[in-house]
Design an enzyme around this catalytic site. Structure first.
Site, mmCIF file in Angstrom:
data_model
loop_
_atom_site.group_PDB
_atom_site.id
_atom_site.type_symbol
_atom_site.label_atom_id
_atom_site.label_comp_id
_atom_site.label_asym_id
_atom_site.label_seq_id
_atom_site.Cartn_x
_atom_site.Cartn_y
_atom_site.Cartn_z
ATOM 1 N N LYS A 277 29.786 -6.097 -56.434
ATOM 2 C CA LYS A 277 29.954 -5.178 -55.306
ATOM 3 C C LYS A 277 30.412 -5.955 -54.077
ATOM 4 O O LYS A 277 30.011 -7.098 -53.888
ATOM 5 C CB LYS A 277 28.607 -4.523 -54.949
ATOM 6 C CG LYS A 277 28.130 -3.457 -55.907
ATOM 7 C CD LYS A 277 26.779 -2.911 -55.427
ATOM 8 C CE LYS A 277 26.191 -1.915 -56.401
ATOM 9 N NZ LYS A 277 26.960 -0.684 -56.543
ATOM 10 N N ARG A 351 23.189 3.594 -66.133
ATOM 11 C CA ARG A 351 23.277 4.474 -67.312
ATOM 12 C C ARG A 351 23.030 3.709 -68.604
ATOM 13 O O ARG A 351 22.606 4.290 -69.595
ATOM 14 C CB ARG A 351 24.632 5.195 -67.310
ATOM 15 C CG ARG A 351 25.821 4.289 -67.421
ATOM 16 C CD ARG A 351 27.124 4.982 -67.030
ATOM 17 N NE ARG A 351 27.241 5.154 -65.584
ATOM 18 C CZ ARG A 351 28.249 5.782 -64.982
ATOM 19 N NH1 ARG A 351 29.215 6.324 -65.701
ATOM 20 N NH2 ARG A 351 28.287 5.878 -63.672
#
Ligand code: BES
Ligand code: MN
Ligand code: ZN
Length: 495
Positions: A277, A351
């Site tokens: 990120k 996820r």
């Protein structure tokens, strides 16, 4: 905190808090008439000269100079009468706390709003008043001394003796809800440095310790390997901190058939992994365990709440880091049901860990599963920082959640699990890929999770926005971790 029967203007204390609706045409509302008389027209002055309008959360204080047994009166506005809800009351009490937190207040007396509002039950009003005051007083003092004060004693006063018992019940519920929320806030505020996957597992261990009706199962890296939990293992493999799958079980004393599983995303830090990120997006990523924090918050008070259903709390604690051992974009992993996933972006890690956590939860054969996850920035784009996205395969579960949020004040909005978008998760060389292109990112993430819950009634709460407040959002939610979700879950499981 206590409740007593009496007249609020007759109580001896340092401060008295009373409430008023919006002032119309500068007329003294009937709620304030009696105070006005007792204080020699003082209310008239604050309305006509000091600009008190009774707007929601507006406050004004008056020195009584012995005209009343209390030293000071704080008036708090509730806004438009027709628009007053439980949330208005919660916020008004929180706003009142902020006014007095720098004063020396040993004894605080608060007018109980059940005397004014008949449309809400006495215990509900007590609960939200308690929550408002306690949550407003929350501070995170682990790394800095904070000087706010809290009254030694708070007394709610009601004119109706029959309200006392119910109020006491509400106060206890409010105290538990606030305590659980603050528990989750504390976990969310602790930096990744001091809350590793092991630390998060130890929090669960401490909660279960010595409690007859709470059991704990922990699966370490080795056991996860045997279970084939490649989602959890691969996300954690770049970190120096090994992962844990944690399973808390609350069993009520009375036998029940209903079983609910609460599954929380538990990334103690999400750097994005090799799909690193940018620093702006990474700076608050200690909050990526907010789902697990909410589950732990619930378990921190569950034995006092005595819900009638069996509650399972499940989370996979991991840290997502880049390193020479880290998962690479393009790697193909296998989760607990043997399905393969092509990991095209290591920052879509939640996820992957949730796939295994949900598969594990499904094996417990619960009647329903609720997962809470700081899953996608896309959900924040769609709904902003104050609203949770809910996706579900079961309309009744959504209805129950909505009902719970009407009480808790936590906002949710349903997003679709659009079947046509499932194709976006197909990979040419694996069963799935973990990203689905630019658009509808919250929905494709929800669809991905759905693959791992089978037919069990399930709701996914994407709390990426509301779990962390960049700046203060209301009088009881200041900057930092919010503990969002806890109060809705508590309401849901106690029903
Ligand atoms: N933990 C983040 C999502 C997030 C964003 C939480 C903002 C809290 C605030 C999640 O793991 C993530 O990185 N999601 C990616 C998914 C994308 C790569 C498909 C995102 O939202 O950008
Ligand atoms: Mn991520
Ligand atoms: Zn994440």
């Amino acid at each position: 905190m206590q409740i007593k029967k009496g007249h609020f203007l007759e109580e001896k204390a340092d401060v008295l808090i009373i409430f008023s609706p919006k002032i119309i045409k500068k007329q003294i509302p009937h709620e304030l008439e009696e105070v006005n008389l007792r204080l020699n027209g003082c209310i008239k002055e604050i309305i006509q000269e000091e600009g008190y309008k009774g707007l929601a959360n507006q406050t004004v204080f008056i020195r009584t100079h012995q005209a009343l047994p209390v030293k000071r009166v704080l008036i708090v506005g509730l806004g438009e009468k027709e628009e007053i809800t439980l949330e208005t009351i919660r916020q008004a009490c929180a706003a009142a706390y902020h006014e007095i937190k720098n004063w020396k207040v040993k004894h605080l007396v608060v007018q109980h709003l059940s005397d004014v509002f008949e449309e809400y039950s006495v215990d509900d009003i007590s609960q939200v008043m308690t929550e408002g005051i306690l949550l407003a007083s929350y501070t995170f003092g682990k790394y800095k001394k904070i000087k706010d004060r809290f009254p030694d004693l708070i007394t709610f006063v009601t004119a109706k003796g029959k309200n006392v018992r119910l109020s006491e019940k509400g106060i206890v519920q409010g105290q538990l809800a606030a305590q659980a929320t603050m528990f989750a806030r504390n976990l969310g505020n602790i930096p990744g440095q001091h809350l590793t996957p092991e630390d998060l597992m130890l929090v669960a261990k401490a909660l279960a310790k010595g409690k007859k009706n709470i059991q704990l199962k922990v699966f370490n890296q080795e056991q996860l390997q045997k279970m084939g939990a490649g989602g959890i293992l691969s996300v954690a493999q770049g970190s120096d901190h090994p992962p844990y799958l944690v399973h808390l079980i609350y069993k009520p004393t009375k036998k029940t058939k209903k079983k609910i599983a609460l599954v929380g995303k538990a990334l103690t830090f999400d750097s994005g992994g090799l799909s690193l990120k940018p620093s702006e997006a990474m700076k608050n990523m200690k909050i990526d365990m907010a789902g697990a924090a909410a589950v732990l918050g619930v378990f921190s008070v569950i034995d006092h709440l005595v819900p009638r259903c069996e509650v399972h709390g499940i989370f996979a604690a991991c840290e997502n880091m880049p390193s020479g051992k880290a998962l690479r974009p393009g790697d193909i992993i296998q989760v607990m049901n043997k399905k393969t996933i092509e990991v095209l972006d290591t920052d879509a890690e939640g996820r992957l860990t949730l796939a295994d956590a949900l598969l594990y939860a499904s094996k417990q054969k619960p009647d329903s599963i609720i997962d809470l996850a700081t899953l996608t920035g896309a959900c924040v784009v769609a709904l902003g920082e104050e609203i949770t996205g809910v996706m579900s395969n079961d309309a009744e579960l959504v209805a129950r959640l909505k009902e719970a949020t009407e009480f808790s004040g936590e906002k949710i909005w349903e997003l679709p699990l659009e079947k046509n978008y499932r194709k976006l998760l197909k990979s040419p060389i694996a069963d799935y890929k973990n990203i689905a292109g630019r658009w509808g990112g919250a929905l494709t993430a929800g669809l991905f999770l759905q693959e791992f819950v089978g037919k069990i009634p399930w709701a996914h709460l994407d709390i990426a926005g509301p779990s962390f407040a960049e700046k203060t959002i209301d009088p009881y939610t200041k900057q930092g971790a919010t503990g969002h979700g806890v109060r809705t879950l508590l309401k849901l499981i106690s029903k």
